[in-house]
Design an enzyme around this catalytic site. Structure first.
Site, PDB file in Angstrom:
ATOM      1  N   ARG A 262      -2.978   3.265  -9.281  1.00  0.00           N
ATOM      2  CA  ARG A 262      -2.033   2.334  -8.685  1.00  0.00           C
ATOM      3  C   ARG A 262      -1.007   1.902  -9.725  1.00  0.00           C
ATOM      4  NH1 ARG A 262      -4.812  -0.736  -5.821  1.00  0.00           N
ATOM      5  NH2 ARG A 262      -3.414  -2.477  -5.488  1.00  0.00           N
TER       6      ARG A 262
ATOM      7  N   LYS B 212      -1.976  -9.507  -3.025  1.00  0.00           N
ATOM      8  CA  LYS B 212      -1.484 -10.231  -1.852  1.00  0.00           C
ATOM      9  C   LYS B 212      -1.876 -11.703  -1.920  1.00  0.00           C
ATOM     10  CE  LYS B 212      -1.158  -6.452   1.469  1.00  0.00           C
ATOM     11  NZ  LYS B 212      -1.901  -5.648   2.431  1.00  0.00           N
TER      12      LYS B 212
ATOM     13  N   GLU C 100      -1.510  -2.057   5.752  1.00  0.00           N
ATOM     14  CA  GLU C 100      -2.123  -2.993   6.685  1.00  0.00           C
ATOM     15  C   GLU C 100      -1.081  -4.085   6.936  1.00  0.00           C
ATOM     16  OE1 GLU C 100      -5.813  -4.729   5.364  1.00  0.00           O
ATOM     17  OE2 GLU C 100      -5.876  -6.032   7.127  1.00  0.00           O
TER      18      GLU C 100
HETATM   19  P1  ATP Z   1      -5.123  -5.016   0.836  1.00  0.00           P
HETATM   20  O1  ATP Z   1      -5.759  -3.702   1.217  1.00  0.00           O
HETATM   21  O2  ATP Z   1      -5.904  -5.824  -0.118  1.00  0.00           O
HETATM   22  O3  ATP Z   1      -4.635  -5.801   1.996  1.00  0.00           O
HETATM   23  P2  ATP Z   1      -3.106  -3.341  -0.386  1.00  0.00           P
HETATM   24  O4  ATP Z   1      -2.153  -3.709  -1.460  1.00  0.00           O
HETATM   25  O5  ATP Z   1      -4.053  -2.221  -0.590  1.00  0.00           O
HETATM   26  O6  ATP Z   1      -3.837  -4.673  -0.008  1.00  0.00           O
HETATM   27  P3  ATP Z   1      -2.218  -1.965   1.957  1.00  0.00           P
HETATM   28  O7  ATP Z   1      -1.308  -2.439   3.012  1.00  0.00           O
HETATM   29  O8  ATP Z   1      -3.592  -1.568   2.334  1.00  0.00           O
HETATM   30  O9  ATP Z   1      -2.245  -3.111   0.887  1.00  0.00           O
HETATM   31  O10 ATP Z   1      -1.526  -0.803   1.132  1.00  0.00           O
HETATM   32  C1  ATP Z   1      -0.901   0.295   1.725  1.00  0.00           C
HETATM   33  C2  ATP Z   1      -0.907   1.455   0.778  1.00  0.00           C
HETATM   34  O11 ATP Z   1      -0.251   1.123  -0.447  1.00  0.00           O
HETATM   35  C3  ATP Z   1      -2.324   1.876   0.410  1.00  0.00           C
HETATM   36  O12 ATP Z   1      -2.413   3.273   0.553  1.00  0.00           O
HETATM   37  C4  ATP Z   1      -2.479   1.458  -1.016  1.00  0.00           C
HETATM   38  O13 ATP Z   1      -3.298   2.357  -1.715  1.00  0.00           O
HETATM   39  C5  ATP Z   1      -1.038   1.494  -1.538  1.00  0.00           C
HETATM   40  N1  ATP Z   1      -0.870   0.548  -2.639  1.00  0.00           N
HETATM   41  C6  ATP Z   1      -1.145  -0.766  -2.632  1.00  0.00           C
HETATM   42  N2  ATP Z   1      -0.911  -1.312  -3.836  1.00  0.00           N
HETATM   43  C7  ATP Z   1      -0.462  -0.319  -4.648  1.00  0.00           C
HETATM   44  C8  ATP Z   1      -0.059  -0.232  -6.027  1.00  0.00           C
HETATM   45  N3  ATP Z   1      -0.072  -1.296  -6.831  1.00  0.00           N
HETATM   46  N4  ATP Z   1       0.344   0.971  -6.503  1.00  0.00           N
HETATM   47  C9  ATP Z   1       0.364   2.040  -5.700  1.00  0.00           C
HETATM   48  N5  ATP Z   1      -0.015   2.037  -4.407  1.00  0.00           N
HETATM   49  C10 ATP Z   1      -0.424   0.883  -3.870  1.00  0.00           C
END
Ligand code: ATP
Ligand code: MG
Length: 593
Positions: free
Chosen positions: A301, A311, A70
């Site tokens: 994760r 974030k 995102e």
């Molecule tokens: P949010 O959804 O709260 O804005 P997010 O960290 O999930 O934060 P995204 O931009 O939605 O951010 O993440 C993009 C991809 O990265 C998603 O598929 C998510 O599952 C993956 N991702 C995010 N954080 C991690 C992590 N700590 N380890 C592995 N994959 C991650």
């Protein structure tokens, strides 16, 4: 992205010296490919609903994955795991990996984030070719599908307030209660939904919900909202829309439109999988999507000690000025890691080492550092830097004389050659390499002791000059002219200490930033506010004396400073002739002693 044979994929992996490790997702992919479960998909050349794919040829890619950030923040270390996983699967099994921006929340998203994410994924070494997509490109299709749900009695406009909806959702032990608007007719719903889209209602007045089951054991299935009203400018669609699809709806439909085969996400979406399947299967039954449909898989994760990866917390660090911005080398963002001197190869090696599983666990930050060290040990030329300089005067070396000592650029790579280190009467050495009264076991310079000046001569310490306060101004020694490294007879000098040095006449002064871990405890915020756990010593700037060869360093050039660690010329502040160096990682782990 070009077609790669499994052989070429292996060569890419071998570049980081570690074969791709087996994991449950690789096993699933291999099994699906072996059994032809992804075969028979059609592809018109671009994402689209069933109608657009009906007469299309077969999808040339047997496998499609996607990385769906995102654009509401910078990528962090955790994202590197997901990126390496998704792009790595596509690479290793001859598939395509899409970069898709999940830009369905206009109030939090910006073009600047899109640009920085594109930069970071490229930097990690991955290519998506023509497969750059935006969920916002599907807004019209998503809207059309929503109308189809309404027409078939599978969705309704709910006009309860957000609080009422929450109160009627029920709990893990109690079923939810139906909204009084749940039985609106399809015609009524369609008219309302169209008026929502036309901008006739304020934010929050209505939502569109799927009509699934208010008593479902899985709360996610209790008539989830799929559209809400948001009068906001979108970074790509401007003011075209004032209703926006929610994640659970937009995500699975985007996957299906893009012919994704394996939709991989983190474990917290496990309960959402039932909704994912419900939506795509219903749309397939309505002939709006084509089978085979994408399937969601969850993995654990990345949780990393000594950093924070939420974030919200990263924003707080920047906003409150605890760091110097998103790309501060202390920040656990990929932009920060890059400035810090971490390498893409190190990240890919890290992803292989930590593997992929379905069980949540913590990875010690030292594992990441060790991967960076491992890669830089192989690839970084050796240089000399004196970080806390004090003069060493060789009293029996002729004034004005100078000679070259030769130092290898890499101890295991003779083909990288050697460079000259000019040796003269006055040198810079590390202040800590001299002790007037040495502690037990100290083998470096103290009055009467001999050490080897690395790549140079053996010297014997004769004393030091001090100021009135007792601080050492210069150390004195005599040298043995027949003790130069590589000269016959030099071996006759048995010494235990071996220290680095730079000839003062040619040395070059430059700032060196000594970065360390951002937090001083493994789990910041676990016992108190995470801000209180910041490591005040995470950034220290010194003015160092550097060997002449470092003066022309290009931004992002990496070196091992002997005995100190791996350093990079800062990509923003450094330029040839006026270098500024950042410490990426020390030579040894000093945290787990
Ligand atoms: P949010 O959804 O709260 O804005 P997010 O960290 O999930 O934060 P995204 O931009 O939605 O951010 O993440 C993009 C991809 O990265 C998603 O598929 C998510 O599952 C993956 N991702 C995010 N954080 C991690 C992590 N700590 N380890 C592995 N994959 C991650
Ligand atoms: Mg997310």
């Amino acid at each position: 992205m070009s077609t790669r044979s499994p052989r070429a994929a292996q060569a890419t992996t071998a570049a980081v010296n570690e074969p791709a490790a087996a994991n449950f997702l690789r096993a699933i992919v291999e099994d699906d490919l072996r059994n032809g479960r992804t075969a028979g998909r059609k592809w018109s050349g671009r994402p689209g609903p069933a109608a657009a794919q009906a007469d299309a040829p077969a999808d040339p890619w047997p496998l499609r994955t996607r990385f769906p950030p995102e654009p509401n923040g910078y990528l962090h270390l955790g994202h590197s795991k997901s990126i390496c996983l998704n792009f790595g699967l596509a690479r290793d099994y001859g598939g395509a990996c899409h970069l898709r921006f999940d830009d369905t929340n206009p109030t939090k998203e910006e073009q600047a984030y899109v640009d920085s994410i594109i930069d970071a994924v490229h930097w990690l070494g991955f290519e998506w070719g023509e497969h750059l997509y935006f969920a916002s490109d599907y807004f019209q299709t998503l809207y059309d599908f929503a109308e189809a749900f309404i027409t078939h009695g599978l969705a309704y406009v709910d006009s309860q307030s957000a609080e009422q909806m929450r109160a009627n959702r029920g709990t893990l032990t109690e079923p939810g209660r139906a909204s009084p608007y749940r039985d609106r007719t399809a015609d009524e719903n369609l008219a309302l939904f169209r008026r929502m889209a036309a901008g006739e209602y304020p934010d929050g007045a209505h939502v569109l919900r799927l009509k699934i089951d208010m008593a479902a054991a899985n709360i996610v299935l209790r008539d989830p909202a799929i559209y809400r009203i948001r009068h906001a400018q979108h970074h790509r669609t401007g003011s075209r829309w004032c209703i926006y699809p929610l994640y659970d709806y937009a995500h699975c439909v985007s996957d299906a439109l893009e012919n994704i085969t394996h939709s991989i996400c983190t474990l917290e979406f496990e309960n959402n999988r039932a909704l994912y399947d419900w939506i795509v299967q219903k749309l397939a039954r309505l002939n709006l999507l084509v089978r085979p449909l994408p399937h969601q898989y969850e993995f654990a994760r990345l949780n990393l000690t000594y950093v924070v990866l939420s974030k919200r917390r990263l924003i707080q660090l920047v906003d409150e000025g605890h760091v110097d911005g998103w790309d501060d080398p202390r920040m656990p963002t990929l932009a920060g890691a890059r400035r810090r001197g971490y390498t893409p190869e190190g990240f890919r090696l890290f992803a292989e080492r930590i593997g992929v599983s379905k069980a949540d666990s913590w990875i010690d930050y030292a594992v990441l550092e060790e991967c960076m060290r491992g890669h830089m040990n192989e690839t970084a030329p050796r240089r000399i830097a004196v970080l806390d300089p004090v003069k060493l005067v060789i009293d029996n070396y002729p004034e004005g004389a100078e000679e070259a000592c030769e130092a290898p650029n890499h101890p295991q790579r003779p083909e990288w050659g050697k460079r000259a280190l000019p040796f003269s009467r006055e040198l810079w050495i590390e202040r800590e390499d001299f002790a007037e009264s040495p502690p037990k076991g100290y083998f470096r310079l103290y009055p009467g002791n001999r050490v080897r000046l690395r790549y140079g001569f053996v010297v014997e310490c004769t004393g030091c000059d001090k100021d009135a306060a007792g601080a050492v101004l210069a150390v004195h020694c005599k040298y043995f002219s027949d003790s130069k490294s590589g000269t016959p007879g030099a071996d006759a000098y048995k010494v235990k200490g071996n220290i680095h040095w730079i000839g003062a006449r040619h040395a070059y002064q430059a700032p060196v930033r000594l970065y360390d871990r951002l937090f001083k405890v493994p789990h910041p915020g676990s016992e108190r506010d995470f801000i209180a756990d910041l490591n005040p010593g995470a950034k220290r700037v010194v003015i160092a004396q550097l060997e002449p060869a470092l003066r022309a360093a290009e931004p992002e050039a990496r070196f091992q400073f002997e005995r100190h660690g791996y350093f990079v010329a800062d990509r923003i502040d450094s330029r040839p002739g006026a270098p500024v160096f950042n410490r990426a990682v020390s030579l040894r782990d000093s945290w787990n002693r």
